[in-house]
Design a protein around this motif. Structure first.
Motif, PDB file in Angstrom:
ATOM      1  N   TYR A  60       0.826  -1.208   0.000  1.00  0.00           N
ATOM      2  CA  TYR A  60       0.000   0.000   0.000  1.00  0.00           C
ATOM      3  C   TYR A  60       0.864   1.264   0.000  1.00  0.00           C
ATOM      4  O   TYR A  60       0.579   2.227  -0.723  1.00  0.00           O
ATOM      5  N   ASP A  65       0.114   5.326  -0.876  1.00  0.00           N
ATOM      6  CA  ASP A  65      -0.653   5.631   0.335  1.00  0.00           C
ATOM      7  C   ASP A  65       0.280   6.054   1.470  1.00  0.00           C
ATOM      8  O   ASP A  65       1.439   5.621   1.531  1.00  0.00           O
ATOM      9  N   SER A  66      -0.231   6.875   2.364  1.00  0.00           N
ATOM     10  CA  SER A  66       0.530   7.209   3.570  1.00  0.00           C
ATOM     11  C   SER A  66       0.547   6.000   4.493  1.00  0.00           C
ATOM     12  O   SER A  66      -0.243   5.057   4.326  1.00  0.00           O
ATOM     13  N   SER A  68      -0.339   5.824   7.673  1.00  0.00           N
ATOM     14  CA  SER A  68      -1.575   5.737   8.461  1.00  0.00           C
ATOM     15  C   SER A  68      -2.739   5.226   7.614  1.00  0.00           C
ATOM     16  O   SER A  68      -3.559   4.435   8.088  1.00  0.00           O
ATOM     17  N   LYS A  69      -2.798   5.660   6.356  1.00  0.00           N
ATOM     18  CA  LYS A  69      -3.866   5.197   5.461  1.00  0.00           C
ATOM     19  C   LYS A  69      -3.700   3.709   5.173  1.00  0.00           C
ATOM     20  O   LYS A  69      -4.682   2.968   5.077  1.00  0.00           O
ATOM     21  N   SER A  70      -2.460   3.275   5.052  1.00  0.00           N
ATOM     22  CA  SER A  70      -2.188   1.850   4.825  1.00  0.00           C
ATOM     23  C   SER A  70      -2.598   1.028   6.042  1.00  0.00           C
ATOM     24  O   SER A  70      -3.123  -0.083   5.909  1.00  0.00           O
ATOM     25  N   LYS A  72      -4.998   1.664   8.059  1.00  0.00           N
ATOM     26  CA  LYS A  72      -6.460   1.567   8.098  1.00  0.00           C
ATOM     27  C   LYS A  72      -6.979   0.403   7.252  1.00  0.00           C
ATOM     28  O   LYS A  72      -8.092  -0.076   7.461  1.00  0.00           O
ATOM     29  N   LYS A  73      -6.159  -0.035   6.296  1.00  0.00           N
ATOM     30  CA  LYS A  73      -6.580  -1.130   5.420  1.00  0.00           C
ATOM     31  C   LYS A  73      -6.335  -2.505   6.055  1.00  0.00           C
ATOM     32  O   LYS A  73      -6.716  -3.531   5.489  1.00  0.00           O
ATOM     33  N   GLU A  87      -1.168   9.033  12.336  1.00  0.00           N
ATOM     34  CA  GLU A  87      -1.735  10.071  11.462  1.00  0.00           C
ATOM     35  C   GLU A  87      -1.322  11.459  11.943  1.00  0.00           C
ATOM     36  O   GLU A  87      -0.949  12.326  11.143  1.00  0.00           O
TER      37      GLU A  87
END
Length: 358
Positions: A60, A65-66, A68-70, A72-73, A87
């Motif tokens: 990711y 993706d950042s 933190s965004k990764s 979340k997945k 984040e």
């Protein structure tokens, strides 16, 4: 043949996570990119499930993706509190600091849990051996001794009759007893899985004389550490309170802290909100609130929360010592009651038989 993945093997321990975050922090301080760091950290991880998830994270991140965004997945691995800290670290360009604080927080939580488990191991072993000894006496000793009284026509004492009846019940109904215990355990966990059941169980444990004090001090130490980590990482106070409440895994404290959060969101001070929610100081002691008041007045979050964490960690130590101090006398009392029952039952019956024969 496809590998079967059992849930029991799809877990990531706290130890794995704080080592993961610490390694990331050190590598980022060395100006290594997050993608390269994730690739490198896989060689340090022994948990195959966690290693697989780190590969997903790297995929990711490599796609743009950042971090933190990764995260979340893969929510089954990372909590909302951990993601919020990362984040915030990305937003303030202090990701390595946030990672280090997060690692330190998890390490303290791990050390505290380990200390409690180690302290409770001794009393658990004592009562396990005590229960085993009672079962052996009831299933082997009593049947052998009771044969001495079968041929006599003497009216046995009530204690003897009760002891032999208990022994017979255990011997001839062991399958029913095991089924009963298994049913109670299943019903307990089923009840605990409901929100009302967990809240009632949490409230009950907090009200226990010795164990409740250990549990409350543990929760207060965890609350202080989590709140400091979140706010120090730049997470807003209201969101920090919400994430801290959920991280405690205690519905009683969660309900109180969420009420505090709603009051703080309306502009009320944290200390005043805690005072209103718990006026009798049953869950939040006065010294805890006084330290929070110092934080609000001086903005010395780091110093205050560290003192709170240290204070309630010491309280956990003291309450654990107090608990273990009472375990041995309690075990001796239980064993003494059973031994007295056994002595009165056997020697009372022998006395009856000898008197009749004489």
């Amino acid at each position: 043949m496809q590998n079967i993945k059992l849930p029991i093997f799809q877990k990531v321990s706290i130890k794995d996570k704080f080592n993961f975050y610490e390694y990331l922090s050190v590598m980022l301080d060395g100006w290594v990119t997050i993608s390269e760091t994730l690739d490198s950290v896989q060689t340090k991880i022994k948990n195959p499930f966690f290693k697989e998830k780190i590969k997903e994270l790297q995929t990711y991140v490599s796609s743009g993706d950042s971090f933190s965004k990764s995260m979340k997945k893969v929510p089954q691995i990372f909590s909302s509190g951990e993601i919020a800290i990362i984040e915030s670290g990305e937003t303030t360009w202090k990701l390595s600091v946030s990672l280090w604080n997060l690692s330190d927080n998890l390490r303290k939580s791990y050390d505290l849990r380990s200390k409690i488990k180690a302290a409770l191991t001794y009393p658990t072993i004592i009562f396990a051996f005590l229960a085993l000894a009672i079962v052996i006496v009831l299933t082997y000793v009593i049947p052998a001794v009771s044969q001495l009284f079968e041929t006599s026509e003497v009216a046995l004492p009530a204690a003897t009759i009760a002891l032999i009846a208990t022994s017979n019940f255990v011997i001839y109904n062991w399958a029913i007893l095991i089924l009963f215990i298994a049913t109670v355990i299943v019903l307990f966990y089923g009840y605990k899985s409901t929100e009302k059941g967990k809240a009632n169980i949490d409230h009950f444990i907090l009200g226990l004389p010795l164990i409740g004090r250990v549990y409350k001090n543990y929760l207060l130490a965890s609350l202080s550490t989590s709140l400091w980590t979140l706010i120090a990482s730049g997470v807003p106070v209201v969101k920090s309170l919400s994430l801290t409440a959920k991280s405690l895994d205690n519905l009683v404290y969660e309900a109180h802290i969420m009420t505090v959060m709603s009051k703080v969101s309306l502009g009320q001070k944290i200390t005043d909100s805690f005072m209103e929610v718990d006026p009798d100081h049953r869950f939040f002691p006065l010294d805890f609130l006084q330290m929070l008041s110092v934080w609000e007045k001086t903005a010395s979050l780091d110093t205050v929360t560290k003192k709170l964490t240290a204070q309630y960690t010491r309280e956990v130590d003291y309450s654990l010592w107090n608990l273990t101090k009472w375990i041995e006398p309690l075990a001796i009392l239980v064993a003494g009651v059973f031994v007295l029952w056994f002595a009165f039952a056997i020697f009372g019956a022998i006395l009856k038989v000898t008197q009749t024969v004489g």
